[in-house]
Design a protein around this motif. Sequence first.
Motif, PDB file in Angstrom:
ATOM      1  N   UNK A  93      26.078 -29.086  31.954  1.00 29.96           N
ATOM      2  CA  UNK A  93      24.692 -29.692  31.650  1.00 29.96           C
ATOM      3  C   UNK A  93      23.902 -29.319  32.855  1.00 29.96           C
ATOM      4  N   UNK A  94      24.229 -29.704  33.798  1.00 30.31           N
ATOM      5  CA  UNK A  94      23.197 -29.647  35.118  1.00 30.31           C
ATOM      6  C   UNK A  94      22.846 -28.236  35.155  1.00 30.31           C
ATOM      7  N   UNK A  95      23.710 -27.504  35.503  1.00 31.55           N
ATOM      8  CA  UNK A  95      23.618 -26.174  35.757  1.00 31.55           C
ATOM      9  C   UNK A  95      22.771 -25.352  34.466  1.00 31.55           C
ATOM     10  N   UNK A  96      22.927 -25.832  33.475  1.00 29.76           N
ATOM     11  CA  UNK A  96      22.047 -25.046  32.303  1.00 29.76           C
ATOM     12  C   UNK A  96      20.747 -25.750  32.359  1.00 29.76           C
ATOM     13  N   UNK A 131      18.231 -35.687  25.626  1.00 25.49           N
ATOM     14  CA  UNK A 131      19.302 -35.864  24.323  1.00 25.49           C
ATOM     15  C   UNK A 131      20.571 -36.062  24.963  1.00 25.49           C
ATOM     16  N   UNK A 132      20.738 -35.063  25.867  1.00 25.12           N
ATOM     17  CA  UNK A 132      22.182 -35.151  26.490  1.00 25.12           C
ATOM     18  C   UNK A 132      22.732 -36.486  27.129  1.00 25.12           C
ATOM     19  N   UNK A 133      21.597 -37.212  27.898  1.00 23.03           N
ATOM     20  CA  UNK A 133      21.837 -38.297  28.407  1.00 23.03           C
ATOM     21  C   UNK A 133      22.141 -39.461  27.499  1.00 23.03           C
ATOM     22  N   UNK A 134      21.203 -39.344  26.458  1.00 23.73           N
ATOM     23  CA  UNK A 134      21.516 -40.520  25.429  1.00 23.73           C
ATOM     24  C   UNK A 134      22.861 -40.183  24.907  1.00 23.73           C
ATOM     25  N   UNK A 135      23.375 -39.005  24.593  1.00 26.94           N
ATOM     26  CA  UNK A 135      24.735 -38.944  24.011  1.00 26.94           C
ATOM     27  C   UNK A 135      25.768 -39.227  24.646  1.00 26.94           C
ATOM     28  N   UNK A 136      25.674 -38.904  26.062  1.00 25.74           N
ATOM     29  CA  UNK A 136      26.489 -39.333  27.091  1.00 25.74           C
ATOM     30  C   UNK A 136      26.900 -40.788  27.208  1.00 25.74           C
ATOM     31  N   UNK A 137      25.661 -41.558  27.285  1.00 27.54           N
ATOM     32  CA  UNK A 137      25.722 -43.028  27.383  1.00 27.54           C
ATOM     33  C   UNK A 137      26.140 -43.750  25.966  1.00 27.54           C
ATOM     34  N   UNK A 182      23.210 -36.010  35.347  1.00 26.27           N
ATOM     35  CA  UNK A 182      22.237 -35.481  34.600  1.00 26.27           C
ATOM     36  C   UNK A 182      20.889 -36.053  34.800  1.00 26.27           C
ATOM     37  N   UNK A 183      21.005 -37.420  35.043  1.00 23.78           N
ATOM     38  CA  UNK A 183      19.772 -38.219  35.405  1.00 23.78           C
ATOM     39  C   UNK A 183      18.800 -37.812  36.724  1.00 23.78           C
ATOM     40  N   UNK A 184      19.920 -37.573  37.744  1.00 24.15           N
ATOM     41  CA  UNK A 184      19.613 -37.003  38.978  1.00 24.15           C
ATOM     42  C   UNK A 184      18.832 -35.850  38.753  1.00 24.15           C
ATOM     43  N   UNK A 185      19.643 -34.939  38.013  1.00 24.60           N
ATOM     44  CA  UNK A 185      18.970 -33.498  37.942  1.00 24.60           C
ATOM     45  C   UNK A 185      17.576 -33.557  37.177  1.00 24.60           C
ATOM     46  N   UNK A 186      17.406 -34.480  36.042  1.00 26.36           N
ATOM     47  CA  UNK A 186      16.199 -34.563  35.508  1.00 26.36           C
ATOM     48  C   UNK A 186      15.132 -35.117  36.324  1.00 26.36           C
ATOM     49  N   UNK A 187      15.447 -36.422  37.169  1.00 21.12           N
ATOM     50  CA  UNK A 187      14.612 -36.878  38.138  1.00 21.12           C
ATOM     51  C   UNK A 187      14.194 -35.574  38.997  1.00 21.12           C
ATOM     52  N   UNK A 188      14.844 -34.737  39.728  1.00 19.77           N
ATOM     53  CA  UNK A 188      14.462 -33.582  40.582  1.00 19.77           C
ATOM     54  C   UNK A 188      13.545 -32.648  39.784  1.00 19.77           C
ATOM     55  N   UNK A 189      14.074 -32.648  38.649  1.00 13.44           N
ATOM     56  CA  UNK A 189      13.261 -31.150  37.870  1.00 13.44           C
ATOM     57  C   UNK A 189      11.896 -31.914  37.426  1.00 13.44           C
ATOM     58  N   UNK A 190      11.730 -33.062  37.142  1.00 12.49           N
ATOM     59  CA  UNK A 190      10.326 -33.603  36.678  1.00 12.49           C
ATOM     60  C   UNK A 190       9.628 -33.724  37.771  1.00 12.49           C
TER      61      UNK A 190
END
Length: 691
Positions: A569-572, A595-601, A616-624
């Motif tokens: 998911x992170x690479x995608x 949505x992916x983070x919600x599903x995993x939790x 995934x949350x770290x990747x989202x943090x960096x991407x935003x």
Amino acid sequence: MARNKEAVVLLLDVSPSMCNMLPEIEKICSMLVQKKLIYGKNDEVGVVLFGTEDTNNELTEEVGGYEHVSVLQRMKVVDGDLLEVLQQLPRGTVAGDFIDAIVVGMDMLIKKFGFTNKGKKRLCLITNALSPINDPYEGTKEDQVGTIAVQMSKHGMRMDCIVVRGKLSGDANKKIMDENDVLLNLFSKKTCAKTVYVESPTSLLGALRTRNISPVTIFRGDLELSPKMKIKVWVYKKTSEEKFPTLKKYSDKAPPTDKFATHEVKVDYEYKSVEDPRKVVPPEQRIKGYRYGPQVVPISSAEWEAVKFKPEKGVKLLGFTDASNILRHYYMKDVNIFIAEPGNTKAILAVSSLARAMKEMNKLAILRCVWRQGQGSVVVGVLTPNVSDKDNIPDSFYFNVLPFAEDVREFQFPSFSNLPLSWQPNEQQQEAADNLVKMLDLTPSGKEEALQPDFTPNPVLERFYRHLELKSKDPDAAVPPLDGTLKKITEPDPELLSQNKSVIDAFRRRFELKENPKLKKSTRRLLREKPSGSNEVGEGSGDIKDAQAVGIIETTSTVMVEKIGDSTPVQDFEAMISRRDSPQWVAKAIKDMKNKIFDLVEDSYEGDNYPEALDCLVALHKGCILEQEPKQFNDFLHHLCTFCQEKDLKSFCEFLASKEIGLITKTEAIDSDVTDDEARSFMVKAESKVE
């Protein structure tokens, strides 16, 4: 003479002071003839040289004087022989008098055409204007220029003066040069003449116009400021794109003996019935069809006319705005020029008053334009005042088309200022980058601007004309090497680079480039090049994992990822957010990752999915942060914590707190509304809720 055909007399200074520029003059004159062979097959060209040792012109025989002026080529339709004449210009030995050359050129045009063909007769003078002008038999030199200008206007002649002023030699007489400049300026004031000064061979190449095209109005009517206030204006095209010449098909089916064969290729289409392929459908039984999904919807011409938008012809003012609100990169298409209706004193005064008021207040006008009746589209553009600095030229406006919302393309490139401080350039790097940009300035202090738009030709077109001329003589001729003058347009200036070598070296030192070892070699090469053996199993197994990671990175960088999968998911996410073929991918990547983070939790059993959700949350943090979307991440993190409280997943909030994952602050992204204190407060609140 055929309609719209032009007669040109080239007046070329071949005096000793022009010897260094004669190769370039030969080149541009040859290119002018090459273009006329394509566009003006019936145009006529004559060539007059001044500064020659000999004298060869009819005026000398008839009235005397006009010495050292030679007619190299009498008026004739352009052909290949004229090219050969211009490519070997004789070198002069005496000073050249451009006034005598102008009179000889006028005499050639008058004897050939008389008072006919007005506006299509042109003189092209190329000189450095450093040689003294002979005193006239009567009156002053200024009086002589005035007499010549009257005759030029009377016979409908135009003149282009190209003054070549490179690095002046030490023996150049400034007094003579200034006097000649005054005389050339008088021509511009008293008749239809234009004088341009060039310093480089590149500017000289673009200064000589191929054809003198008479402007045609695209609109004549009222500039409506209000229902009760209108100004009569004419609108012309100021600039237009020079397009590649259309290459037509040539037929060799005509008999060789047919002298009147056009060799044109004509294409006719027949429409046949699907039910009976042998039956041809006549035009009155045809109707256009347009695809709508799998269906074809027929729409008749009458229906098209009924639904077609038909605005009324006119130019209306929508309002004024500060000049700072309209940036140059908003301009689209060609530039038009608005002038007051010629001869209409009230319109001229109104346009001048409006232009000067807008200039003084630094305002621009927004217009809605429909150039002609029945035009299917409406143009919205900006009107910029053009205040004239010459008494004989009235004020006017420049008009540029503005984009509609669907014309705007926003690139998703984040600003350096929105990145974390650790990612931003330091002072030394910033200074090196600033110096590199300053080095590339095309207008160095004290020098003429390099590659001026008005005097820089299209190198692709110039090379095409040259090759076409060679192919006309030899069908198997190879593409010639790039001309030295064109190289200065298409390639970096070696003199500029050598002068600023220290600036380039400083930039290289400040920005060190390093290879990424993971992206250096493919998976297969990594596995093949590593030695195998029982004593290297541990290292080899690690290399295999690295190779697998490399394979994943390479796959995501080459394949267009369209969704976030379960395996990587992170690479995608990183691949999707890096796509630049459409701005929608950034928004979709952020949404899918949420949505992916919600599903995993939510699907986690005793915290087994927490580490992956954290990645995934770290990747989202960096991407935003990179995409300047801090609010999306902060809102999501608030919502995620609330969700965990409601679903009895407080352990995940505790897990996040232990990893110090928090909101995006202003320190990390300028667009964020969260301060460092608010971010710390959020983490404290999250921990207290967990307790």
